[in-house]
Design a protein around this motif. Structure first.
Motif, PDB file in Angstrom:
ATOM      1  N   VAL A  39      10.112  10.380  13.747  1.00 11.75           N
ATOM      2  CA  VAL A  39      11.469  10.110  13.295  1.00 11.75           C
ATOM      3  C   VAL A  39      11.769  10.167  11.639  1.00 11.75           C
ATOM      4  CG1 VAL A  39      14.010   8.759  12.733  1.00 11.75           C
ATOM      5  CG2 VAL A  39      12.191   9.169  15.065  1.00 11.75           C
ATOM      6  N   LEU A  74      12.314   8.287  22.532  1.00 13.66           N
ATOM      7  CA  LEU A  74      12.873   8.526  21.414  1.00 13.66           C
ATOM      8  C   LEU A  74      14.553  10.020  22.446  1.00 13.66           C
ATOM      9  CD1 LEU A  74      10.527  10.018  19.419  1.00 13.66           C
ATOM     10  CD2 LEU A  74      11.701   7.198  18.696  1.00 13.66           C
ATOM     11  N   LEU A  93      16.448  15.017  15.030  1.00 18.26           N
ATOM     12  CA  LEU A  93      17.042  13.698  14.975  1.00 18.26           C
ATOM     13  C   LEU A  93      18.613  13.802  15.144  1.00 18.26           C
ATOM     14  CD1 LEU A  93      15.341  11.777  12.128  1.00 18.26           C
ATOM     15  CD2 LEU A  93      15.085  11.544  14.008  1.00 18.26           C
TER      16      LEU A  93
END
Length: 108
Positions: A39, A74, A93
């Protein structure tokens, strides 16, 4: 201290159960050091805002298989998004989700 002193304002602390569960899933995904590094890398990615799985794996010094394992977690939490071009998946992201999630911890 009487019972009224310990009562929180319901309008400030009332959060939908589904929202809490969604945020818990996000924080659980971020709790792993490798996933947090992924991330952070994507957060600092620059203008393109995305990297391929092999780029991320190489930069982190992990196998592509291990990256795929972590990226699945994720992705399921909504922290990252993928875009496929040919046989390559590009990861980015979900900045809006993360901003909303962290903003909910510090209401104005």
């Amino acid at each position: 201290m009487n019972n009224n002193d310990s009562v929180q304002s319901p309008s400030v602390y009332r959060v939908a159960q589904g929202d809490i569960e969604r945020r818990a899933k996000i924080f659980a995904a971020l709790a792993d050091p490798t996933r947090l590094r992924i991330v952070e890398m994507l957060a600092l990615c620059g203008e393109c805002g995305e990297k391929s799985g092999s780029e991320i794996a190489n930069q982190l010094g992990i196998s592509l298989a291990l990256f795929c394992h972590h990226s699945k977690t994720l992705l399921e939490a909504g922290v990252i998004q993928t875009r496929k071009e040919g046989q390559t998946k590009y990861n980015s992201l979900n900045r809006e989700l993360l901003q909303d999630c962290f903003a909910s911890l510090m209401p104005k």
